[in-house]
Design a protein around this motif. Structure first.
Motif, PDB file in Angstrom:
ATOM      1  N   PRO A 293       0.809  -1.225   0.000  1.00  0.00           N
ATOM      2  CA  PRO A 293       0.000   0.000   0.000  1.00  0.00           C
ATOM      3  C   PRO A 293       0.841   1.275   0.000  1.00  0.00           C
ATOM      4  O   PRO A 293       0.342   2.329  -0.391  1.00  0.00           O
ATOM      5  N   GLY A 294       2.099   1.176   0.418  1.00  0.00           N
ATOM      6  CA  GLY A 294       2.912   2.400   0.495  1.00  0.00           C
ATOM      7  C   GLY A 294       3.917   2.544  -0.617  1.00  0.00           C
ATOM      8  O   GLY A 294       4.812   3.393  -0.533  1.00  0.00           O
ATOM      9  N   ASN A 295       3.807   1.724  -1.667  1.00  0.00           N
ATOM     10  CA  ASN A 295       4.850   1.737  -2.703  1.00  0.00           C
ATOM     11  C   ASN A 295       4.398   2.413  -3.991  1.00  0.00           C
ATOM     12  O   ASN A 295       3.365   2.074  -4.556  1.00  0.00           O
ATOM     13  N   VAL A 296       5.214   3.368  -4.454  1.00  0.00           N
ATOM     14  CA  VAL A 296       5.026   3.990  -5.772  1.00  0.00           C
ATOM     15  C   VAL A 296       6.356   3.862  -6.496  1.00  0.00           C
ATOM     16  O   VAL A 296       7.363   4.430  -6.047  1.00  0.00           O
ATOM     17  N   HIS A 297       6.384   3.088  -7.568  1.00  0.00           N
ATOM     18  CA  HIS A 297       7.639   2.900  -8.303  1.00  0.00           C
ATOM     19  C   HIS A 297       7.383   3.232  -9.771  1.00  0.00           C
ATOM     20  O   HIS A 297       6.551   2.610 -10.419  1.00  0.00           O
ATOM     21  N   VAL A 298       8.092   4.237 -10.261  1.00  0.00           N
ATOM     22  CA  VAL A 298       7.768   4.777 -11.585  1.00  0.00           C
ATOM     23  C   VAL A 298       9.028   4.921 -12.425  1.00  0.00           C
ATOM     24  O   VAL A 298      10.073   5.336 -11.928  1.00  0.00           O
ATOM     25  N   THR A 299       8.897   4.572 -13.706  1.00  0.00           N
ATOM     26  CA  THR A 299       9.975   4.830 -14.656  1.00  0.00           C
ATOM     27  C   THR A 299       9.608   6.059 -15.478  1.00  0.00           C
ATOM     28  O   THR A 299       8.487   6.162 -15.983  1.00  0.00           O
ATOM     29  N   PHE A 300      10.572   6.985 -15.563  1.00  0.00           N
ATOM     30  CA  PHE A 300      10.381   8.198 -16.374  1.00  0.00           C
ATOM     31  C   PHE A 300      11.301   8.078 -17.592  1.00  0.00           C
ATOM     32  O   PHE A 300      12.516   8.323 -17.464  1.00  0.00           O
ATOM     33  N   PRO A 301      10.760   7.666 -18.743  1.00  0.00           N
ATOM     34  CA  PRO A 301      11.621   7.454 -19.915  1.00  0.00           C
ATOM     35  C   PRO A 301      12.410   8.723 -20.252  1.00  0.00           C
ATOM     36  O   PRO A 301      11.880   9.831 -20.179  1.00  0.00           O
ATOM     37  N   GLY A 302      13.687   8.527 -20.568  1.00  0.00           N
ATOM     38  CA  GLY A 302      14.526   9.666 -20.962  1.00  0.00           C
ATOM     39  C   GLY A 302      15.155  10.396 -19.792  1.00  0.00           C
ATOM     40  O   GLY A 302      15.845  11.393 -19.985  1.00  0.00           O
ATOM     41  N   CYS A 303      14.919   9.939 -18.564  1.00  0.00           N
ATOM     42  CA  CYS A 303      15.542  10.582 -17.389  1.00  0.00           C
ATOM     43  C   CYS A 303      16.424   9.576 -16.674  1.00  0.00           C
ATOM     44  O   CYS A 303      16.148   8.384 -16.682  1.00  0.00           O
ATOM     45  N   GLU A 304      17.481  10.062 -16.044  1.00  0.00           N
ATOM     46  CA  GLU A 304      18.283   9.216 -15.163  1.00  0.00           C
ATOM     47  C   GLU A 304      17.667   9.292 -13.773  1.00  0.00           C
ATOM     48  O   GLU A 304      17.499  10.389 -13.222  1.00  0.00           O
ATOM     49  N   GLY A 305      17.373   8.143 -13.173  1.00  0.00           N
ATOM     50  CA  GLY A 305      16.768   8.119 -11.845  1.00  0.00           C
ATOM     51  C   GLY A 305      17.612   8.847 -10.805  1.00  0.00           C
ATOM     52  O   GLY A 305      17.087   9.584  -9.965  1.00  0.00           O
ATOM     53  N   ASP A 306      18.944   8.674 -10.911  1.00  0.00           N
ATOM     54  CA  ASP A 306      19.805   9.303  -9.899  1.00  0.00           C
ATOM     55  C   ASP A 306      19.788  10.821  -9.993  1.00  0.00           C
ATOM     56  O   ASP A 306      19.802  11.518  -8.979  1.00  0.00           O
ATOM     57  N   ALA A 307      19.732  11.311 -11.243  1.00  0.00           N
ATOM     58  CA  ALA A 307      19.689  12.769 -11.426  1.00  0.00           C
ATOM     59  C   ALA A 307      18.379  13.302 -10.856  1.00  0.00           C
ATOM     60  O   ALA A 307      18.352  14.318 -10.127  1.00  0.00           O
ATOM     61  N   LEU A 308      17.318  12.597 -11.146  1.00  0.00           N
ATOM     62  CA  LEU A 308      15.996  13.001 -10.659  1.00  0.00           C
ATOM     63  C   LEU A 308      15.959  12.992  -9.129  1.00  0.00           C
ATOM     64  O   LEU A 308      15.433  13.915  -8.493  1.00  0.00           O
ATOM     65  N   LEU A 309      16.544  11.948  -8.565  1.00  0.00           N
ATOM     66  CA  LEU A 309      16.577  11.829  -7.100  1.00  0.00           C
ATOM     67  C   LEU A 309      17.282  13.048  -6.480  1.00  0.00           C
ATOM     68  O   LEU A 309      16.793  13.641  -5.516  1.00  0.00           O
ATOM     69  N   MET A 310      18.418  13.439  -7.057  1.00  0.00           N
ATOM     70  CA  MET A 310      19.173  14.563  -6.490  1.00  0.00           C
ATOM     71  C   MET A 310      18.426  15.888  -6.697  1.00  0.00           C
ATOM     72  O   MET A 310      18.442  16.760  -5.821  1.00  0.00           O
ATOM     73  N   ARG A 351      11.579   5.384  -6.637  1.00  0.00           N
ATOM     74  CA  ARG A 351      10.625   4.777  -5.699  1.00  0.00           C
ATOM     75  C   ARG A 351      10.278   5.800  -4.621  1.00  0.00           C
ATOM     76  O   ARG A 351      11.168   6.378  -3.996  1.00  0.00           O
ATOM     77  N   PHE A 352       8.987   6.010  -4.433  1.00  0.00           N
ATOM     78  CA  PHE A 352       8.498   6.788  -3.284  1.00  0.00           C
ATOM     79  C   PHE A 352       7.867   5.757  -2.353  1.00  0.00           C
ATOM     80  O   PHE A 352       6.993   5.001  -2.780  1.00  0.00           O
ATOM     81  N   SER A 353       8.304   5.714  -1.098  1.00  0.00           N
ATOM     82  CA  SER A 353       7.692   4.733  -0.182  1.00  0.00           C
ATOM     83  C   SER A 353       7.139   5.463   1.034  1.00  0.00           C
ATOM     84  O   SER A 353       7.816   6.265   1.667  1.00  0.00           O
ATOM     85  N   LEU A 354       5.866   5.162   1.318  1.00  0.00           N
ATOM     86  CA  LEU A 354       5.112   5.887   2.340  1.00  0.00           C
ATOM     87  C   LEU A 354       5.066   5.106   3.643  1.00  0.00           C
ATOM     88  O   LEU A 354       5.377   3.912   3.680  1.00  0.00           O
ATOM     89  N   SER A 355       4.634   5.795   4.692  1.00  0.00           N
ATOM     90  CA  SER A 355       4.395   5.109   5.966  1.00  0.00           C
ATOM     91  C   SER A 355       3.076   5.632   6.526  1.00  0.00           C
ATOM     92  O   SER A 355       2.445   6.516   5.931  1.00  0.00           O
ATOM     93  N   ARG A 356       2.719   5.131   7.713  1.00  0.00           N
ATOM     94  CA  ARG A 356       1.453   5.603   8.285  1.00  0.00           C
ATOM     95  C   ARG A 356       1.556   7.052   8.733  1.00  0.00           C
ATOM     96  O   ARG A 356       0.548   7.687   9.014  1.00  0.00           O
ATOM     97  N   THR A 357       2.797   7.603   8.780  1.00  0.00           N
ATOM     98  CA  THR A 357       2.949   9.009   9.162  1.00  0.00           C
ATOM     99  C   THR A 357       2.941   9.940   7.945  1.00  0.00           C
ATOM    100  O   THR A 357       3.003  11.166   8.108  1.00  0.00           O
ATOM    101  N   SER A 358       2.884   9.405   6.744  1.00  0.00           N
ATOM    102  CA  SER A 358       2.870  10.249   5.539  1.00  0.00           C
ATOM    103  C   SER A 358       1.542  11.011   5.459  1.00  0.00           C
ATOM    104  O   SER A 358       0.524  10.552   5.987  1.00  0.00           O
ATOM    105  N   THR A 359       1.593  12.159   4.786  1.00  0.00           N
ATOM    106  CA  THR A 359       0.403  13.030   4.776  1.00  0.00           C
ATOM    107  C   THR A 359       0.066  13.494   3.347  1.00  0.00           C
ATOM    108  O   THR A 359       0.901  13.394   2.439  1.00  0.00           O
ATOM    109  N   ASP A 360      -1.128  14.053   3.226  1.00  0.00           N
ATOM    110  CA  ASP A 360      -1.535  14.649   1.957  1.00  0.00           C
ATOM    111  C   ASP A 360      -0.571  15.763   1.545  1.00  0.00           C
ATOM    112  O   ASP A 360      -0.290  15.940   0.358  1.00  0.00           O
ATOM    113  N   ALA A 361      -0.087  16.501   2.550  1.00  0.00           N
ATOM    114  CA  ALA A 361       0.837  17.601   2.241  1.00  0.00           C
ATOM    115  C   ALA A 361       2.128  17.056   1.611  1.00  0.00           C
ATOM    116  O   ALA A 361       2.734  17.717   0.760  1.00  0.00           O
TER     117      ALA A 361
END
Ligand code: PLP
Length: 389
Positions: A293-310, A351-361
């Motif tokens: 329930p807390g996992n969002v894993h997305v590929t963005f074609p044409g982007c480097e994940g590490d660059a996006l992360l930074m 990957r964005f991973s949520l917990s029960r403390t994550s919020t709409d904000a």
């Protein structure tokens, strides 16, 4: 823009729970080795045994089936190597190729040592092929290992079916349940499940404690030898304070699992929908239904994940590529490669991973800063534009 940082990397580690921290602090203030016979030792032992009972109760197993370890990695190694060794040098290993490195590298090492390994195919959503498992549980299989839920893409595996197949074939079945605990219902007593690995720091306990839930009749060969403190399969002075904190965190995780999952699921789906709206070319990886329930894993074609992360980090959002980085060199995820994704595309994932403390904000903030980060990451990985600088 606010300075508040948004932490969406709970699959890597999560906040210490205040109740677990308190349990740790009060136990750590006491002297006493749980193996000592004097009063202080017996008090420490009592705390460990009460914690064991509490964990067993929460997970539906017997107290003797809870073997405390230093975390998920040790629990995985103890099960995978211990069962393979128990099967002798010819013991075959049946493993999924999308395991966390705690299992994957143990299996690869066993292969180097001469054990035969069958890698169970996975489909494009990261689901293991149960029919392959059934067809390959031959007499010489010493252990079958399939994780409960994947730490990168969030796909939840058909554990009951695999456990039943292993039970029918009389083969020990280990499951890495590190990401499943607290996120989905976790029944450690299902027939055919021989062992399950758990980690404290994914659920609010300190780093450095976990457990192997181990069927009472199972006897993996120990990884290390010494005092045999934990059921003779695990040696080393027992860490009473961390175990007390672990028991509190397990209890909270299990007690709040249903509402935590519902909370995370709503946020997760809002984030996925928002990302797809902003970037229609984005590909959501993993199973959309049987998914943590807390996992969002997305590929963005044409982007480097590490660059996006930074870039996201600079904008106050902390997430992960989900895959390993060796000596500073980003590696394409072995999970995505096993699912048939090519290496270049695999590198463009987050990957964005949520917990029960994550919020709409938190979700609002990601969706707010993502377009600029995507634009910059796409420009950075475009060879034509890069050659101008
Ligand atoms: N297994 C999975 C699925 C994990 O996600 C992790 C941690 O990332 C581990 C095992 C290792 O657990 P620990 O950090 O407690 O050694």
């Amino acid at each position: 823009m606010t300075d508040r940082r948004v932490y969406l990397d709970h699959a890597a580690t999560t906040h210490l729970s205040p109740a677990a921290a308190q349990a740790w602090a009060s136990a750590a203030a006491q002297v006493g080795n749980p193996s000592s016979l004097h009063t202080s030792g017996r008090q420490a032992r009592r705390l460990v045994e009460e914690s064991r009972e509490s964990v067993a109760d929460d997970l539906g197993v017997r107290p003797s089936e809870v073997v405390f370890t230093s975390g998920g990695t040790e629990a995985d190694n103890l099960a995978v190597k211990g069962f393979a060794w128990r099967g002798g040098s010819a013991g075959r290993v049946l493993a999924s190729p999308i395991e966390h490195h705690a299992v994957l590298d143990a299996v690869l090492w066993l292969e180097e040592q001469g054990h035969k390994v069958d890698w169970i195919p996975v489909d494009a959503l990261g689901r293991v092929d149960v029919n392959y498992v059934r067809a390959h549980l031959d007499d010489d299989v010493a252990v079958c290992t399939v994780m409960w839920a994947n730490n990168e893409i969030g796909t939840v595996q058909p554990i009951h079916q695999i456990a039943q197949a292993c039970l029918d074939a009389g083969v020990p079945f280990h499951s890495d349940a590190v990401q499943a605990l607290g996120a989905i219902p976790l029944d450690c007593a299902i027939p055919g499940l021989t062992s399950a690995a758990l980690s404290g720091h994914k659920i609010g306990a300190p780093v450095g404690v976990g457990a192997l839930i181990l069927d009472r009749d199972a006897e993996p060969v120990p990884l290390q030898h010494g005092g045999g403190q934990e059921r003779e399969v695990r040696s080393g002075t027992v860490d009473a304070a961390s175990i007390a904190a672990f028991a509190v965190a397990v209890h909270e995780a299990v007690e709040h699992q249903v509402e935590a999952a519902e909370h995370m699921r709503l946020l997760r789906d809002r984030l996925i929908d928002g990302i797809v709206d902003l970037a229609p070319e984005a590909v959501v990886n993993g199973d959309r239904v049987d998914r943590l329930p807390g996992n969002v894993h997305v590929t963005f074609p044409g982007c480097e994940g590490d660059a996006l992360l930074m870039l996201l980090d600079a904008a106050g959002v902390e997430c992960s590529t989900g895959s390993a980085c060796t000596s500073g060199i980003p590696e394409p995820s072995h999970v995505l490669l096993a699912m048939g994704v090519d290496a270049r595309t695999a590198r463009g994932s987050l990957r964005f991973s949520l917990s029960r403390t994550s919020t709409d904000a938190d979700i609002d903030r990601v969706l707010d800063v993502l377009p600029a980060a995507l634009g910059r990451a796409a420009r950075a990985s475009s060879p034509r534009l890069r050659s101008r600088v």
